[in-house]
Write an enzyme that holds these catalytic residues in place. Structure first.
Site, PDB file in Angstrom:
ATOM      1  N   HIS A 263      48.827  21.400 -79.463  1.00 12.69           N
ATOM      2  CA  HIS A 263      50.014  21.089 -80.264  1.00 12.69           C
ATOM      3  C   HIS A 263      50.761  22.378 -80.663  1.00 12.69           C
ATOM      4  O   HIS A 263      51.960  22.513 -80.428  1.00 12.69           O
ATOM      5  CB  HIS A 263      49.572  20.305 -81.513  1.00 12.69           C
ATOM      6  CG  HIS A 263      50.683  19.918 -82.437  1.00 12.69           C
ATOM      7  ND1 HIS A 263      51.257  18.665 -82.420  1.00 12.69           N
ATOM      8  CD2 HIS A 263      51.317  20.603 -83.423  1.00 12.69           C
ATOM      9  CE1 HIS A 263      52.207  18.604 -83.348  1.00 12.69           C
ATOM     10  NE2 HIS A 263      52.257  19.764 -83.974  1.00 12.69           N
ATOM     11  N   GLU A 264      50.019  23.308 -81.232  1.00 12.42           N
ATOM     12  CA  GLU A 264      50.665  24.542 -81.698  1.00 12.42           C
ATOM     13  C   GLU A 264      51.184  25.369 -80.525  1.00 12.42           C
ATOM     14  O   GLU A 264      52.176  26.103 -80.657  1.00 12.42           O
ATOM     15  CB  GLU A 264      49.702  25.380 -82.557  1.00 12.42           C
ATOM     16  CG  GLU A 264      49.140  24.684 -83.805  1.00 12.42           C
ATOM     17  CD  GLU A 264      50.189  24.130 -84.756  1.00 12.42           C
ATOM     18  OE1 GLU A 264      51.337  24.625 -84.730  1.00 12.42           O
ATOM     19  OE2 GLU A 264      49.877  23.190 -85.515  1.00 12.42           O
ATOM     20  N   HIS A 267      54.699  24.315 -79.913  1.00 11.82           N
ATOM     21  CA  HIS A 267      55.608  25.035 -80.828  1.00 11.82           C
ATOM     22  C   HIS A 267      55.802  26.479 -80.354  1.00 11.82           C
ATOM     23  O   HIS A 267      56.907  27.011 -80.355  1.00 11.82           O
ATOM     24  CB  HIS A 267      55.008  25.085 -82.241  1.00 11.82           C
ATOM     25  CG  HIS A 267      55.098  23.796 -83.015  1.00 11.82           C
ATOM     26  ND1 HIS A 267      56.283  23.142 -83.217  1.00 11.82           N
ATOM     27  CD2 HIS A 267      54.144  23.064 -83.662  1.00 11.82           C
ATOM     28  CE1 HIS A 267      56.064  22.054 -83.969  1.00 11.82           C
ATOM     29  NE2 HIS A 267      54.769  21.982 -84.248  1.00 11.82           N
TER      30      HIS A 267
END
Lengths: 494, 494
Positions: A263-264, A267
């Site tokens: 997920h990160e 980003h």
């Protein structure tokens, strides 16, 4: 020089960006490195810099420069940058310094106390602090709404998702509410008949960390310009030239840290690939929080939990943790795609997640617009949890309305970003599939670069050149449409 | 308010201190955490903050406030603080911004190129860059000397060791030169007959790190307000509330990282115990670089390499690396107290170290005062190395005059701090022994707190309240006297 005012503004914003660099790194350090004893001095140092940044941004020279630059001969990109400058200026200049300070203090106090109160299920202790935060957030919303001419809630929403309104959200969420509960029920029923083998831990932290680093490499993270570390609350921080992502490890849980890292990394790749030729200018920033969440969810959900990706992830897992029955490919995929109704938003799968967001959106909007009060929240939370997820949170504040950090420091208007992100992600993935005829074959072969190249081309490199609506339309041929999210969930889970 | 100007100044200096907090942490991060890709943006961010700090410090309001506050009704501590403020102001305000910038650029360029040139033994490449740095440092020294009325070299020396002059250094160093060469020869001859067993590695990094952390605990480091990490060049950074020390590990070398950690822990305890009631004010700063080095050398040399301390360190080493013949107590102590003539200052033992410093002092003073030029350095270095240590560095620039970082960015005047520190440390230790009749018994029993309590009482808590000379006189009953250093070396090594 034909655009002397504009040039002067770019220097001011570059200066602000350099100060933001220091506050980002110091903020990351605070979460990932700093020993407790450094806390007060760090808080004071960051606040001092914050005051300085606010003063620079709201200086009358900026106001005058913005007005004068409107008349100058600017390229499209320069004009887009000027618009983003003006947006930043007006956001900051609208609020009196006393309100900024009061909000910051009330938010810190509420958040700090919440860390203990949540553990103790102490709604009675929490409510007075939250009331003060709500009071100040309403005051802020009032001021912003008067300036924008829209509703109070919309004025806050616009801070995170420029251009989005609650009337548009209502339509999008009404659509989700019309089909998602049934879909969720069907998936849960269908999965009830599966015979799953659960992976057996422990999964040592160091091996999880290595696995995370390898997965980041697989996903194209640039370690020349970033790091992976540990913090209590995982996040993506730092600056585009040096992106710092964090995770936390649980030796009994294999997937939590791993999918957190994925997920990160979404980003992070967005940040790492923002337009460098505009570095330091507002146009080089990520477009919105919704678009940011679309990239993390693109990585975590669209790509990360696809059978094609899991097939390439599994050998790495086996390499670090050996073989066990749960690591058959079928079992591993099924286990990674488990759907369950639960109390906690951050633990939710992608099918039940929107219910958590819609519930929060409906409550926070009513709260900011003054239709309900803080004391009404627990009953409303329970009612909506029963309605959307069939779970009661009566008396369970800890796992109910006290579970999130957002409201504690006045982050009203942020929650919709998560579900907007999920919808953008599904729509973007579908557009990529259309644009890249070999995409599914590529993914199956473990060749992810065409997909990343498409994101780079259609999302990352544009920073804030376009509005979100323009960005999505350029990339996918139409404005946001929840249909793709539905199709994605249907295809994966039914 | 009777001291309104003084109060206003304390607010300005607190603000400056908060910005310094951020630049310290960002500087530590740069050395210990930052991936290479972050370098340019970080450099720009730190430079931007540096410009801001310089502007705040040299603002005319500060100048006016300093003058007006002189007339105000201040306590002794406030007056001492005001003096330190004035010192900081004048140091910064004397230099035109163009010179500050030119020095910073030339220093960065020279240092950056030096990292490669040193490896390649490339004096021809290095000399032109160094000439530019020397030219600008002479310009700085000129301006400072005109203001102070002293010599050019003294004006730079004063930046690191306020109140010290080269005429006083000449006396101190002449004394050292009168007895140290003979002492060194005698010790080396004496040690030549020892039959030492060398410890056999490898010594795994993680175990060395654990040993370092335990040793820091033994030495009273406060982990609630500090950390240990890794960097290429070990240092003590951060802020008093959050002290960051670093080291580097060599798996073939047991003592290098360990004594490096002990050294930095001395710096760290000084920082951690500076007067908190004055936090943010110049009076709360460490007194001088010489006093700072006295604390690190107190820990590393006076205490760290004493038989009493080594006796308590050895069991920890054995716990991490098992037993081996080299770890008999006698052998371990003898091995930790080895004296050898060598080329490299940072690897030098405490007996040969002053020769390295005196050599540099003599060269840099002549260079700044204009008696020699950069082209004269290599021959002079060789001549003095032959004279003081009996080693030739002809053609060996890498391990000769190109070995240190200090001159590359214009740090002329710093080197004497090391030997001043060694002398202060010996004098302080002797005074502690006199004040604490049970000290040797305490140390032998592994009870180090009385010693640390004495340092706290006599050095740490005073920050910059007193001049160095006053501080040393209060603590030891007399001003700096090299006799104690000689007695210490004689007692330990003969």
């Amino acid at each position: 020089m034909a655009n002397i005012n504009y040039q002067q503004l770019t220097r001011t914003f570059q200066r602000l960006s350099r100060f933001s660099h220091l506050s980002s790194i110091a903020g990351w350090d605070m979460a990932a490195m700093m020993p407790p004893g450094g806390s007060q001095a760090r808080g004071e140092a960051l606040a001092e810099l914050g005051v300085l940044q606010h003063q620079i941004l709201t200086d009358k020279n900026v106001a005058n420069g913005l007005e004068a630059a409107q008349q100058e001969n600017l390229s499209d990109d320069e004009r887009a940058n000027l618009n983003e400058m003006a947006r930043a200026y007006h956001q900051a200049a609208l609020l009196p310094e006393s309100l900024v300070e009061a909000k910051s203090l009330a938010g810190s106090r509420c958040e700090h106390a919440w860390r203990t109160q949540r553990k103790n299920n102490d709604w009675q202790g929490f409510a007075p602090n939250l009331k003060e935060v709500v009071r100040l957030s309403r005051e802020e919303a009032n001021i912003r709404a008067e300036a924008s001419g829209g509703s109070r809630y919309d004025a806050l929403l616009d801070l995170y998702e420029p251009g989005m309104t609650s009337s548009r959200l209502d339509v999008l969420f009404a659509d989700l509410k019309s089909w998602l509960p049934d879909l969720l029920q069907t998936v849960v029923d269908k999965q009830a008949s599966r015979k799953l083998i659960n992976p057996q831990g422990p999964f040592p932290t160091e091996a999880q960390r290595q696995l995370g680093l390898e997965t980041m490499t697989l996903l194209g993270f640039d370690f020349n310009g970033g790091r992976l570390d540990v913090s209590t609350h995982p996040f993506c921080g730092g600056v585009p030239e040096d992106v710092r992502i964090t995770t936390r490890y649980d030796e009994n849980d294999l997937l939590s840290a791993l999918f957190g890292v994925i997920h990160e990394t979404g980003h992070a790749r967005y940040e790492q690939n923002l337009p460098r030729q505009w570095a330091g200018q507002p146009i080089a920033h990520a477009r919105s929080m919704g678009v940011h969440e679309s990239q993390s969810l693109f990585f975590e959900m669209q790509l990360g939990r696809s059978a094609a990706f899991l097939k390439h992830l599994l050998p790495k897992i086996q390499q670090h943790f050996g073989s066990q029955p749960a690591f058959s490919l079928d079992n591993f995929i099924a286990w990674s795609q488990t759907v369950e109704r639960g109390f906690i938003r951050v633990d939710a799968d992608e099918v039940s997640y929107p219910a958590h967001v819609i519930l929060r959106y409906e409550i926070e909007r009513a709260l900011i617009d003054g239709q309900i009060e803080v004391d009404d929240i627990p009953a409303l939370w329970d009612e909506k949890m029963q309605q959307y997820l069939g779970l009661s949170t009566e008396g369970n504040y800890r796992n109910g309305c006290m579970q999130d950090i957002h409201w504690t420091d006045g982050g009203f208007g942020y929650f919709p970003s998560y579900t907007l992100g999920a919808m953008y992600a599904a729509q973007l993935f579908q557009a990529a599939r259309k644009a890249l005829p070999d995409l599914d074959q590529n993914l199956n072969d473990g060749n992810f670069s065409p997909l990343f190249g498409w994101l780079q081309q259609n999302v990352w490199q544009h920073g804030s050149r376009f509005s979100t609506s323009e960005l999505i339309t350029h990339a996918t041929g139409e404005d946001l449409n929840s249909r793709y999210f539905r199709e994605h969930l249907t295809a994966r889970y039914l």
